[in-house]
Design a protein around this motif. Structure first.
Motif, PDB file in Angstrom:
ATOM      1  N   PHE A 127      40.685  51.582  40.372  1.00 18.00           N
ATOM      2  CA  PHE A 127      42.016  51.778  39.809  1.00 18.00           C
ATOM      3  C   PHE A 127      42.987  52.278  40.872  1.00 18.00           C
ATOM      4  CE2 PHE A 127      45.050  54.819  37.933  1.00 18.00           C
ATOM      5  CZ  PHE A 127      45.760  53.975  37.089  1.00 18.00           C
ATOM      6  N   LEU A 128      42.584  53.305  41.629  1.00 18.94           N
ATOM      7  CA  LEU A 128      43.466  53.866  42.657  1.00 18.94           C
ATOM      8  C   LEU A 128      43.679  52.879  43.806  1.00 18.94           C
ATOM      9  CD1 LEU A 128      42.132  57.547  42.744  1.00 18.94           C
ATOM     10  CD2 LEU A 128      44.219  56.700  41.663  1.00 18.94           C
ATOM     11  N   THR A 129      42.654  52.097  44.120  1.00 11.02           N
ATOM     12  CA  THR A 129      42.800  51.069  45.148  1.00 11.02           C
ATOM     13  C   THR A 129      43.813  50.018  44.699  1.00 11.02           C
ATOM     14  OG1 THR A 129      40.532  51.397  45.922  1.00 11.02           O
ATOM     15  CG2 THR A 129      41.582  49.305  46.492  1.00 11.02           C
ATOM     16  N   ARG A 151      45.680  48.003  35.775  1.00 11.71           N
ATOM     17  CA  ARG A 151      44.895  48.550  34.676  1.00 11.71           C
ATOM     18  C   ARG A 151      43.506  48.911  35.207  1.00 11.71           C
ATOM     19  NH1 ARG A 151      49.261  48.054  32.995  1.00 11.71           N
ATOM     20  NH2 ARG A 151      49.995  47.337  30.941  1.00 11.71           N
ATOM     21  N   PHE A 152      42.699  49.528  34.375  1.00  9.44           N
ATOM     22  CA  PHE A 152      41.308  49.798  34.730  1.00  9.44           C
ATOM     23  C   PHE A 152      40.507  48.505  34.608  1.00  9.44           C
ATOM     24  CE2 PHE A 152      42.853  54.023  33.920  1.00  9.44           C
ATOM     25  CZ  PHE A 152      42.201  54.780  34.890  1.00  9.44           C
ATOM     26  N   ASP A 153      39.595  48.298  35.533  1.00  9.06           N
ATOM     27  CA  ASP A 153      38.849  47.052  35.605  1.00  9.06           C
ATOM     28  C   ASP A 153      37.743  47.052  34.550  1.00  9.06           C
ATOM     29  OD1 ASP A 153      37.131  44.896  36.354  1.00  9.06           O
ATOM     30  OD2 ASP A 153      37.954  44.959  38.375  1.00  9.06           O
ATOM     31  N   PRO A 154      37.768  46.130  33.581  1.00  8.50           N
ATOM     32  CA  PRO A 154      36.756  46.128  32.517  1.00  8.50           C
ATOM     33  C   PRO A 154      35.357  45.755  32.998  1.00  8.50           C
ATOM     34  CG  PRO A 154      38.193  44.216  32.323  1.00  8.50           C
ATOM     35  CD  PRO A 154      38.802  45.108  33.376  1.00  8.50           C
ATOM     36  N   LEU A 155      35.232  45.262  34.235  1.00 11.13           N
ATOM     37  CA  LEU A 155      33.908  44.969  34.783  1.00 11.13           C
ATOM     38  C   LEU A 155      33.176  46.229  35.230  1.00 11.13           C
ATOM     39  CD1 LEU A 155      34.632  41.805  36.978  1.00 11.13           C
ATOM     40  CD2 LEU A 155      33.614  41.892  34.694  1.00 11.13           C
ATOM     41  N   MET A 156      33.884  47.366  35.236  1.00 18.44           N
ATOM     42  CA  MET A 156      33.311  48.594  35.783  1.00 18.44           C
ATOM     43  C   MET A 156      33.332  49.708  34.748  1.00 18.44           C
ATOM     44  SD  MET A 156      35.123  48.487  39.541  1.00 18.44           S
ATOM     45  CE  MET A 156      33.989  49.694  40.225  1.00 18.44           C
ATOM     46  N   GLY A 157      32.597  50.789  35.050  1.00 14.11           N
ATOM     47  CA  GLY A 157      32.618  51.976  34.220  1.00 14.11           C
ATOM     48  C   GLY A 157      31.544  51.987  33.149  1.00 14.11           C
ATOM     49  N   ALA A 158      31.461  53.110  32.436  1.00 14.36           N
ATOM     50  CA  ALA A 158      30.468  53.281  31.378  1.00 14.36           C
ATOM     51  C   ALA A 158      30.591  52.171  30.345  1.00 14.36           C
ATOM     52  CB  ALA A 158      30.654  54.646  30.712  1.00 14.36           C
ATOM     53  N   GLY A 159      29.439  51.619  29.958  1.00 12.71           N
ATOM     54  CA  GLY A 159      29.418  50.549  28.969  1.00 12.71           C
ATOM     55  C   GLY A 159      29.471  49.167  29.572  1.00 12.71           C
ATOM     56  N   SER A 160      29.756  49.062  30.879  1.00 11.12           N
ATOM     57  CA  SER A 160      29.862  47.750  31.524  1.00 11.12           C
ATOM     58  C   SER A 160      28.522  47.255  32.055  1.00 11.12           C
ATOM     59  CB  SER A 160      30.862  47.808  32.683  1.00 11.12           C
ATOM     60  OG  SER A 160      30.342  48.600  33.750  1.00 11.12           O
ATOM     61  N   SER A 205      38.595  51.039  26.763  1.00 15.88           N
ATOM     62  CA  SER A 205      39.166  52.114  25.962  1.00 15.88           C
ATOM     63  C   SER A 205      40.425  52.687  26.626  1.00 15.88           C
ATOM     64  CB  SER A 205      38.120  53.218  25.763  1.00 15.88           C
ATOM     65  OG  SER A 205      38.690  54.375  25.212  1.00 15.88           O
ATOM     66  N   ARG A 206      40.349  52.906  27.919  1.00 12.23           N
ATOM     67  CA  ARG A 206      41.506  53.468  28.629  1.00 12.23           C
ATOM     68  C   ARG A 206      42.669  52.482  28.672  1.00 12.23           C
ATOM     69  NH1 ARG A 206      37.795  56.542  33.078  1.00 12.23           N
ATOM     70  NH2 ARG A 206      37.684  58.523  31.952  1.00 12.23           N
ATOM     71  N   ASN A 207      42.366  51.214  28.853  1.00 13.30           N
ATOM     72  CA  ASN A 207      43.431  50.217  28.856  1.00 13.30           C
ATOM     73  C   ASN A 207      44.111  50.127  27.494  1.00 13.30           C
ATOM     74  OD1 ASN A 207      43.001  49.569  31.541  1.00 13.30           O
ATOM     75  ND2 ASN A 207      41.661  47.849  31.084  1.00 13.30           N
ATOM     76  N   LEU A 208      43.341  50.233  26.417  1.00 13.08           N
ATOM     77  CA  LEU A 208      43.921  50.221  25.081  1.00 13.08           C
ATOM     78  C   LEU A 208      44.802  51.443  24.871  1.00 13.08           C
ATOM     79  CD1 LEU A 208      44.174  48.958  22.295  1.00 13.08           C
ATOM     80  CD2 LEU A 208      42.040  50.129  21.639  1.00 13.08           C
ATOM     81  N   ALA A 209      44.366  52.596  25.378  1.00 16.84           N
ATOM     82  CA  ALA A 209      45.178  53.810  25.259  1.00 16.84           C
ATOM     83  C   ALA A 209      46.509  53.653  26.002  1.00 16.84           C
ATOM     84  CB  ALA A 209      44.404  55.012  25.801  1.00 16.84           C
ATOM     85  N   ILE A 210      46.480  53.007  27.163  1.00 17.11           N
ATOM     86  CA  ILE A 210      47.720  52.757  27.910  1.00 17.11           C
ATOM     87  C   ILE A 210      48.656  51.879  27.080  1.00 17.11           C
ATOM     88  CG2 ILE A 210      48.690  51.621  29.958  1.00 17.11           C
ATOM     89  CD1 ILE A 210      46.051  52.434  31.411  1.00 17.11           C
ATOM     90  N   GLU A 211      48.107  50.852  26.443  1.00 18.08           N
ATOM     91  CA  GLU A 211      48.915  49.967  25.607  1.00 18.08           C
ATOM     92  C   GLU A 211      49.522  50.715  24.423  1.00 18.08           C
ATOM     93  OE1 GLU A 211      46.660  46.612  24.356  1.00 18.08           O
ATOM     94  OE2 GLU A 211      45.979  46.115  26.388  1.00 18.08           O
TER      95      GLU A 211
END
Length: 271
Positions: A170-172, A151-160, A64-70
């Motif tokens: 992301f910060l790393t 970008r944010f890693d799609p392997l991580m976070g809520a829903g993954s 979701s966040r990556n799509l928002a960036i796009e």
């Protein structure tokens, strides 16, 4: 505040209208990614701009966040969850911070109702300080991400299904891409964080997932050191749910499992 200098990137689920704009007190431009059961697009006027909502059937917070960036058209982006409320002057504060730090690619801000993680001054953030940053504090220059491909890693976070720590990854990745990260102690919002889609309590699964994510982000030696640090220093937070020895054992099990690194490798090989 002319033009599209700043956009809020808001991730949410199952919204039927744009009332979330009022709920979060967004007064300027925004990109809203609404994960639901139908595709769609709508716009609503705000006090200083436009909120654009994209309804999508895909799932996953980082996706979701990556799509928002796009979809963003702004110079500066500020992340937002659906349980935040922005303060009236958030736009001025965010833009003035970037104006005062022209070399900043990423800036983490302060939440008005959360204990501060850092001293009340501007700080350049490197590891391990980046481990103290929550996702709703993060903003960035969009072109810095476009230029580096971070970008944010799609392997991580809520829903993954793999736990959290996506903001640390992301910060790393930002640090590895030589992007400059700062903390600016401007209060821009409050966050309720009353419920979580991934946190089920301080149990063995939590610590096993933590072992997996830290191994993925930091590598083997640092993840082991960080496991010891976390288990020892955070005892007061989790010890009534699980013993420190059991927490460490579960974390080390996750580190040995190394599930995320294996998934990432498989993903790379399939491209």
């Amino acid at each position: 505040m002319a033009g599209n200098k700043l956009e809020i990137l808001l991730s949410c689920m199952n919204q039927t209208d744009t009332e979330i704009v009022n709920k979060t007190r967004i007064t300027g431009n925004a990109v809203i990614i609404n994960q639901c059961d139908a595709e769609g697009y709508s716009e609503t006027a705000t006090e200083h701009g436009t909120a654009r909502m994209y309804s999508v059937t895909g799932r996953g917070l980082t996706k979701s966040r990556n799509l928002a960036i796009e979809r963003s058209q702004a110079e500066i982006c500020q992340l937002c969850d659906d349980d935040e409320e922005f303060l009236p002057d958030y736009e001025e504060k965010i833009i003035s911070a970037y104006d005062s730090l022209p070399d900043a690619d990423v800036i983490a801000f302060k939440m008005s109702n959360r204990p501060p993680s850092f001293k009340d001054k501007v700080i350049r953030l490197r590891f391990p300080l980046t481990a103290k940053v929550s996702s709703w504090q993060i903003s960035f220059r969009r072109q810095s991400l476009v230029r580096t491909g971070v970008r944010f890693d799609p392997l991580m976070g809520a829903g993954s299904g793999n736990g959290a720590e996506e903001e640390l990854k992301f910060l790393t990745d930002c640090r590895k891409a030589k992007l400059k990260i700062y903390y600016v102690p401007y209060e821009i919002a409050s966050v309720a964080q009353s419920t979580s889609t991934w946190f089920a309590g301080f149990n063995e699964q939590f610590f096993r997932d933590r072992g997996n994510t830290t191994r993925y982000i930091m590598g083997l030696p640092l993840s082991v050191l960080y496991a010891l640090y976390y288990v020892l220093t955070k005892r007061g937070m989790y010890s009534k749910y699980i013993s420190p020895s059991a927490a460490l054992k579960a974390t080390m099990s996750g580190i040995r499992e190394n599930r995320l690194s294996k998934l990432s490798k498989q993903k790379g090989e399939s491209l």
